[in-house]
Design an enzyme around this catalytic site. Structure first.
Site: not given
Ligand code: CO8
Length: 258
Positions: A65, A109, A112, A132
């Protein structure tokens, strides 16, 4: 509806939805899920479509998400806005089969969303996770419920509590994914499988989907009864007559209700 977060195409009798927020690793915001729902509505109404594939990019199916969009939500925002129930559930109600073709990250998400589909094909690059806990929350779109049903309590707890990612090989061993495919063939093979599904009788396909899903919603006795009654009703299908006649006559069936 104008699509800004997904690309919607058809490939023969297959509907293809590509999640398309490349700058944010396909992070799932409310608009994107609304767009997926709208695309599914269109594919469900379209008699020329028999199955659906949802995919992302090479890097990410979806990295979860959209954290930025959620970061300042209050409890009231989430509850009043009926967050998740309002539009995510649309995937669950789709009666045509959906294959998730996952390459790269399927996190939070994203994992999911893939599990809401009927089966997951994983590229050898796929990584699944429920991270999460690192954000001070928990999975909210079925992760704590669908994951244990798919891979058992031990691995589900491990993923949700430690936030570790599972690669494609482990995900296949654990039963989360149906097939592992070389990344450059992923979407093609998912479309091929969806094309096979879409060549069969749609009512039979929908009955199968409904019956298999029953296995997750009911006891064995209830599920077997549901299957038997549905099986009996299949003898009311014109396509059952055609399918069995074609076998007896040693020819290919021509299903009417595709
Ligand atoms: N949300 C928003 N932006 C994101 C997300 C995300 N989940 N994941 C990545 N991005 C963005 C980064 O902020 C970055 O943006 P910018 O270039 O502007 O800084 C860009 O994508 C590239 O990401 P990274 O630079 O971090 O790339 P890496 O290759 O270093 O890392 C990862 C990739 C491992 C995927 C890393 O980005 C990461 O850990 N992302 C977050 C993963 C996460 O925590 N997901 C869970 C989110 S919470 C959730 O899903 C709850 C679900 C509940 C149901 C949904 C209801 C709506």
């Amino acid at each position: 509806m104008e699509y800004n977060n997904i690309i919607v195409e058809t490939r023969g009798r297959v509907g293809l939805i590509t999640l398309n927020r490349p700058k944010a690793m396909n992070a799932l915001n409310d608009q994107l899920i609304d767009e997926v729902g709208h695309a599914l509505d269109g594919f469900e109404k379209n008699e020329d479509i028999g199955a659906i594939v949802i995919t992302g990019s090479e890097k990410a199916f979806a990295a979860g998400a959209d954290i930025g969009a959620m970061a300042n939500y209050s409890h009231m925002d989430a509850y009043k806005g009926d967050y998740i129930t309002r539009n995510w559930e649309r995937l669950k109600t789709c009666r045509k089969p959906i294959i998730a073709a996952v390459a790269g990250f399927a996190l939070g998400g994203g994992c999911e969303l893939a599990m809401m589909c009927d089966m997951i094909f994983a590229a050898d690059t796929a990584k699944f996770g429920q991270p999460e806990v690192k954000l001070g929350v928990l999975p909210g779109a079925g992760g704590t419920q669908r994951l244990p049903r798919a891979i058992g309590k031990a691995k589900a707890m491990d993923m949700c509590l430690t936030a570790r990612m599972m690669d494609a090989a482990e995900a296949e061993r654990a039963g989360l994914v149906a097939r592992i495919i070389p990344a450059d063939r992923l979407v093609e093979e998912a479309i091929e499988a969806a094309t096979i599904i879409a060549s069969f009788s749609l009512p039979a396909v929908m009955m199968i989907k409904e019956s298999v899903n029953r296995a997750f919603e009911s006891s064995l006795t209830e599920g077997l009864l549901f299957e038997r009654r549905t099986f009996h009703s299949a003898f009311g299908l014109e396509d059952q007559k055609e399918g069995m006649a074609a076998f007896v006559e040693k020819r290919k069936p021509v299903f009417k209700h595709r």
